[in-house]
Design a protein around this motif. Structure first.
Motif, PDB file in Angstrom:
ATOM      1  N   ASN A   1       1.003  -1.274  -0.242  1.00 40.26           N
ATOM      2  CA  ASN A   1       0.174  -0.122   0.098  1.00 40.26           C
ATOM      3  C   ASN A   1       1.039   1.318   0.070  1.00 40.26           C
ATOM      4  N   LEU A   2       1.123   1.995  -1.092  1.00 41.57           N
ATOM      5  CA  LEU A   2       1.892   2.950  -1.378  1.00 41.57           C
ATOM      6  C   LEU A   2       1.479   4.284  -0.453  1.00 41.57           C
ATOM      7  N   ASN A   3       0.379   4.320  -0.142  1.00 45.67           N
ATOM      8  CA  ASN A   3       0.034   5.306   0.912  1.00 45.67           C
ATOM      9  C   ASN A   3       0.524   5.343   2.197  1.00 45.67           C
ATOM     10  N   ARG A   4       0.638   4.036   2.522  1.00 49.46           N
ATOM     11  CA  ARG A   4       1.443   3.672   3.980  1.00 49.46           C
ATOM     12  C   ARG A   4       2.929   3.408   3.689  1.00 49.46           C
ATOM     13  N   ASP A   5       3.333   2.796   2.935  1.00 49.16           N
ATOM     14  CA  ASP A   5       4.667   2.496   3.032  1.00 49.16           C
ATOM     15  C   ASP A   5       5.284   2.327   1.720  1.00 49.16           C
ATOM     16  N   LEU A   6       6.449   2.860   1.147  1.00 47.81           N
ATOM     17  CA  LEU A   6       7.132   2.710  -0.119  1.00 47.81           C
ATOM     18  C   LEU A   6       8.291   1.681  -0.251  1.00 47.81           C
ATOM     19  N   GLU A   7       8.439   1.074   0.917  1.00 52.21           N
ATOM     20  CA  GLU A   7       9.724   0.355   0.906  1.00 52.21           C
ATOM     21  C   GLU A   7       9.353  -1.048   1.320  1.00 52.21           C
ATOM     22  N   LEU A   8       8.407  -1.167   2.063  1.00 54.24           N
ATOM     23  CA  LEU A   8       8.099  -2.853   2.568  1.00 54.24           C
ATOM     24  C   LEU A   8       6.501  -2.935   2.264  1.00 54.24           C
ATOM     25  N   PRO A   9       6.125  -4.304   2.235  1.00 57.37           N
ATOM     26  CA  PRO A   9       4.730  -4.446   1.968  1.00 57.37           C
ATOM     27  C   PRO A   9       4.150  -4.518   3.184  1.00 57.37           C
ATOM     28  N   VAL A  10       2.761  -3.970   3.367  1.00 63.78           N
ATOM     29  CA  VAL A  10       2.112  -3.978   4.655  1.00 63.78           C
ATOM     30  C   VAL A  10       1.549  -4.934   5.206  1.00 63.78           C
ATOM     31  N   HIS A  11       1.328  -6.152   4.473  1.00 66.24           N
ATOM     32  CA  HIS A  11       1.088  -7.632   4.931  1.00 66.24           C
ATOM     33  C   HIS A  11       1.704  -8.590   3.886  1.00 66.24           C
ATOM     34  N   SER A  12       2.036  -9.713   4.438  1.00 65.54           N
ATOM     35  CA  SER A  12       2.647 -10.722   3.668  1.00 65.54           C
ATOM     36  C   SER A  12       2.275 -12.022   4.202  1.00 65.54           C
ATOM     37  N   ALA A  13       2.350 -13.091   3.217  1.00 60.44           N
ATOM     38  CA  ALA A  13       2.126 -14.499   3.529  1.00 60.44           C
ATOM     39  C   ALA A  13       3.235 -15.237   2.718  1.00 60.44           C
ATOM     40  N   ALA A  14       3.603 -16.422   3.689  1.00 60.76           N
ATOM     41  CA  ALA A  14       4.615 -17.368   2.762  1.00 60.76           C
ATOM     42  C   ALA A  14       3.972 -18.676   2.735  1.00 60.76           C
ATOM     43  N   THR A  15       4.193 -19.186   1.421  1.00 66.37           N
ATOM     44  CA  THR A  15       3.887 -20.579   1.102  1.00 66.37           C
ATOM     45  C   THR A  15       5.075 -21.771   1.326  1.00 66.37           C
ATOM     46  N   GLY A  16       5.975 -21.303   1.172  1.00 64.07           N
ATOM     47  CA  GLY A  16       7.215 -22.052   1.420  1.00 64.07           C
ATOM     48  C   GLY A  16       7.696 -22.606  -0.038  1.00 64.07           C
ATOM     49  N   ARG A  17       7.096 -22.242  -1.025  1.00 63.93           N
ATOM     50  CA  ARG A  17       7.506 -22.664  -2.368  1.00 63.93           C
ATOM     51  C   ARG A  17       7.467 -21.313  -3.276  1.00 63.93           C
ATOM     52  N   ALA A  18       8.257 -21.367  -4.175  1.00 63.75           N
ATOM     53  CA  ALA A  18       7.948 -20.236  -5.165  1.00 63.75           C
ATOM     54  C   ALA A  18       6.923 -19.863  -5.898  1.00 63.75           C
ATOM     55  N   LEU A  19       6.332 -18.810  -5.883  1.00 62.14           N
ATOM     56  CA  LEU A  19       5.076 -18.545  -6.570  1.00 62.14           C
ATOM     57  C   LEU A  19       5.553 -17.676  -7.884  1.00 62.14           C
ATOM     58  N   ASN A  20       4.762 -18.224  -8.993  1.00 61.00           N
ATOM     59  CA  ASN A  20       4.879 -17.842 -10.305  1.00 61.00           C
ATOM     60  C   ASN A  20       4.046 -16.615 -10.869  1.00 61.00           C
ATOM     61  N   ARG A  21       2.891 -17.098 -10.315  1.00 59.14           N
ATOM     62  CA  ARG A  21       1.971 -15.722 -10.799  1.00 59.14           C
ATOM     63  C   ARG A  21       0.888 -15.521  -9.844  1.00 59.14           C
ATOM     64  N   LEU A  22       0.208 -14.322 -10.226  1.00 57.97           N
ATOM     65  CA  LEU A  22      -0.749 -13.727  -9.324  1.00 57.97           C
ATOM     66  C   LEU A  22      -1.976 -13.350 -10.203  1.00 57.97           C
ATOM     67  N   SER A  23      -3.044 -13.336  -9.341  1.00 57.57           N
ATOM     68  CA  SER A  23      -4.417 -12.784 -10.339  1.00 57.57           C
ATOM     69  C   SER A  23      -5.444 -12.352  -8.838  1.00 57.57           C
ATOM     70  N   TRP A  24      -5.799 -10.966  -9.347  1.00 58.77           N
ATOM     71  CA  TRP A  24      -6.960 -10.710  -8.514  1.00 58.77           C
ATOM     72  C   TRP A  24      -8.352 -10.991  -8.926  1.00 58.77           C
ATOM     73  N   ASP A  25      -9.335 -11.218  -8.290  1.00 60.57           N
ATOM     74  CA  ASP A  25     -10.606 -11.339  -8.706  1.00 60.57           C
ATOM     75  C   ASP A  25     -11.373 -10.037  -8.983  1.00 60.57           C
ATOM     76  N   ARG A  26     -12.407  -9.967  -9.456  1.00 59.78           N
ATOM     77  CA  ARG A  26     -13.129  -8.688  -9.782  1.00 59.78           C
ATOM     78  C   ARG A  26     -13.531  -7.656  -8.735  1.00 59.78           C
ATOM     79  N   SER A  27     -13.801  -8.427  -7.629  1.00 54.53           N
ATOM     80  CA  SER A  27     -14.110  -7.667  -6.529  1.00 54.53           C
ATOM     81  C   SER A  27     -12.954  -7.187  -5.381  1.00 54.53           C
ATOM     82  N   ALA A  28     -11.714  -7.705  -5.858  1.00 51.32           N
ATOM     83  CA  ALA A  28     -10.486  -7.160  -5.246  1.00 51.32           C
ATOM     84  C   ALA A  28     -10.567  -7.950  -3.725  1.00 51.32           C
ATOM     85  N   ARG A  29     -11.347  -8.865  -3.324  1.00 50.16           N
ATOM     86  CA  ARG A  29     -11.641  -9.299  -2.049  1.00 50.16           C
ATOM     87  C   ARG A  29     -10.849 -10.743  -2.033  1.00 50.16           C
ATOM     88  N   ARG A  30     -10.180 -11.322  -3.157  1.00 46.29           N
ATOM     89  CA  ARG A  30      -9.299 -12.410  -3.139  1.00 46.29           C
ATOM     90  C   ARG A  30      -8.243 -12.237  -4.104  1.00 46.29           C
TER      91      ARG A  30
END
Length: 598
Positions: free
Chosen positions: A531-560
């Protein structure tokens, strides 16, 4: 008596010549008949003669002399001698008379006295007894028929309830049939969706709203800020030893997410590429599984047809699947011709409902425009070349994206770490093709992802992010496409650099709702929410899966947000209220951009 004498004489003479004539004619068979006829005719002649002379024969005879009598006799004999007889044949038909039918409308009844004579009269009691007997017999017969019908129906029902035991051959034939497998697959999906539905059936609607808050009614996580794992899709039959190459949400069905997979090196007999469509209501297996002749690198739902899924392969083919058909592609581009022959890492559907095209770019620098219903030949072909390159003028495209409401110009990311603007058509001051003078040069490794700001804020439509293998991300402001190209080479500098990563950055995606929020995925398996309104250097929240993540995709409602990993799993995270914008977020983000540009 004179009359008797005349009659006797006339009779004898008449009979005599007739007999002679019959004998002379040689017809003895009719002699008697002729004699009778002669006699009759002689009598008639005599009578007629008598009539002619005026005195009838039966009456009192007039005295006649002997000479007259003799003359009369001679005349009669002459008349008899003149008779001729002929032989004739006759056929007699006897027709019975036509029967005449006469109808009498009168009631023919006998007299009461005559009808009752000799007949015994039955008393009324006897008649009633006989009627009762007949009725009893009819009722017994009817009851017997009803009982037989009930027994027959009961026997049929019992026969239907009996378990029909199949032989081993019959059982194996049913289990191996395609119709049975399809039926079980469809019905079991429906049951699993129903069982997976989360609803608090203990909720009390009579209580206040805050009393049920702890129960998580609705399950949408609308309150609070958190980043939690909601689903993890994995199926060993489909995704074992495969990596997720791309993920995308359906624009028509918000619960569907598609994932593209590469080949399984441990299963050479399986399909090289796979596309699995997962549902949030069916966790243990995918809704659809599509196969491909090569590794599937990119996948996308069609925004204009909910049944169409488009993908690109490592072989350079463009593939189209239909959810109403089987697992094989319904359309695909040929391996020879004017299409791609190198891996296609960039895919985008642009346009409107009535006029849309599929734009694809491969690593050999070829950009093609396709019609989804005709993939035999591309409608447009653009060869991207840069004459300033040392070894070859080809531009290896690794990613691509269009700005909002823009279909004639786009930006591509390359394997050399530079982004370029490309024009599909000639414009004032710029030609179709790659604009090599305006380069977004900052990365030292291939650009893995490029994403323009979504259309939730038109004033930020020229912003885009790039993620690279140099362990960093960049925030850029695109040069206006209508502006004439620079006469000399000019490098455009990024607005900001995000380098708080410990591995390759594989993807970066803007939130469809919040203007200052985006997500990132890296090789350490960390999903970061910025969230660039809060922090420009670090993510405000993060989650780890333990394995590399290749791709991302938001749903239309931006809730998932869905993330695809190298382990073949698709992780769906619940963003909650982290991506919900506040009234002053737009103005705050505008101030941040002004401070970055200063």
């Amino acid at each position: 008596d004179i009359n008797d004498l005349v009659n006797s004489l006339v009779g004898e003479r008449a009979r005599s010549p007739t007999s002679q004539l019959s004998t002379a004619s040689g017809t003895p068979g009719i002699s008697g008949e002729a004699s009778g006829v002669g006699r009759d005719r002689s009598i008639s002649s005599a009578t007629s003669i008598g009539t002619q002379i005026g005195s009838p024969v039966p009456r009192a005879a007039t005295p006649m002399s002997g000479a007259n009598a003799a003359s009369v006799a001679v005349a009669a004999a002459a008349a008899a001698a003149a008779v001729e007889f002929r032989s004739t044949e006759m056929t007699i038909f006897d027709f019975p008379p036509r029967e005449k039918i006469v109808y009498n409308k009168e009631v023919q009844t006998a007299e009461s006295g005559d009808a009752t004579e000799g007949v015994a009269v039955v008393p009324e009691e006897e008649i009633e007894r006989r009627v009762r007997e007949i009725r009893d017999k009819d009722e017994k017969r009817r009851a017997a028929r009803d009982e037989e019908e009930r027994a027959r129906r009961a026997a049929e029902a019992a026969k239907e309830k009996e378990t029909k035991r199949l032989t081993e051959e019959q059982r194996a034939g049913i289990l191996e049939s395609g119709d049975f497998a399809t039926f079980v697959d469809q019905k079991s999906r429906i049951m699993e969706r129903a069982l997976d539905e989360e609803f608090d059936f203990m909720v009390d609607y009579t209580l206040a709203a805050g009393a049920n808050a702890g129960a998580g009614v609705g399950g949408d996580g609308s309150s609070g800020e958190r980043l939690e794992l909601a689903h993890a899709f994995h199926d060993d039959k489909v995704t074992r030893n495969r990596s997720v190459m791309d993920v995308t949400w359906s624009s028509r069905f918000p619960e569907l997410v598609a994932a593209a997979y590469n080949r399984n090196p441990m299963a050479p007999n399986e399909a090289d590429g796979v596309v699995a469509v997962w549902s949030l209501h069916l966790r243990d297996r995918p809704e659809f599984v599509f196969s491909a002749p090569s590794d599937v690198l990119r996948v996308s739902f069609s925004d204009f047809n909910a049944n169409i899924v488009v993908g690109s392969a490592y072989s350079g083919q463009i593939l189209v699947w239909d959810t109403r058909a089987r697992s094989q592609p319904v359309l695909k581009t040929p391996l020879t011709g004017g299409g791609h022959t190198h891996p296609v890492y960039s895919l985008k559907i642009v346009g409107s409902t009535n006029a849309h095209q599929l734009i694809s770019a491969s690593t050999d620098g070829l950009v093609c425009a396709w019609q989804l219903d005709m993939l035999a030949q591309p409608q447009e072909v653009i060869e991207l070349a840069h004459p300033a390159h040392l070894r070859t003028d080809e531009v290896s495209v690794t990613c691509m994206d269009f700005a909002d409401n823009e279909t004639a110009a786009f930006v591509v990311g390359t394997a050399e770490g530079v982004a370029y603007q490309v024009n599909r058509y000639d414009r004032a001051g710029s030609k179709a093709g790659l604009n090599g003078f305006d380069a977004y040069r900052a990365h030292a490794a291939p650009i893995n992802a490029l994403n323009f700001h979504p259309p939730n804020a038109p004033e930020f439509a020229d912003l885009f992010l790039t993620a690279s293998s140099d362990w960093s991300m960049r925030l850029w402001r695109a040069r206006p496409a209508a502006k004439p190209a620079s006469a000399a080479s000019a490098d455009i500098r990024p607005l900001h650099v995000f380098d708080a990563f410990d591995d390759y950055v594989y993807d970066a995606r803007w939130s469809p709702a919040h203007p200052a929020v985006f997500a990132s995925a890296d090789g350490t398996g960390r999903l970061g929410l910025w969230n660039l309104n809060r922090d420009l250097e670090l993510p405000v929240h993060s989650a780890a899966t333990g394995r590399a993540l290749n791709r991302l995709s938001w749903d239309r409602s931006a809730r998932r947000i869905a993330a695809g990993g190298v382990d073949g799993s698709v992780y769906v995270y619940d963003v909650g209220g982290l991506s919900a914008p506040r009234p002053d977020d737009h103005s705050r983000f505008a101030n941040v951009l002004r401070s970055l540009a200063a």
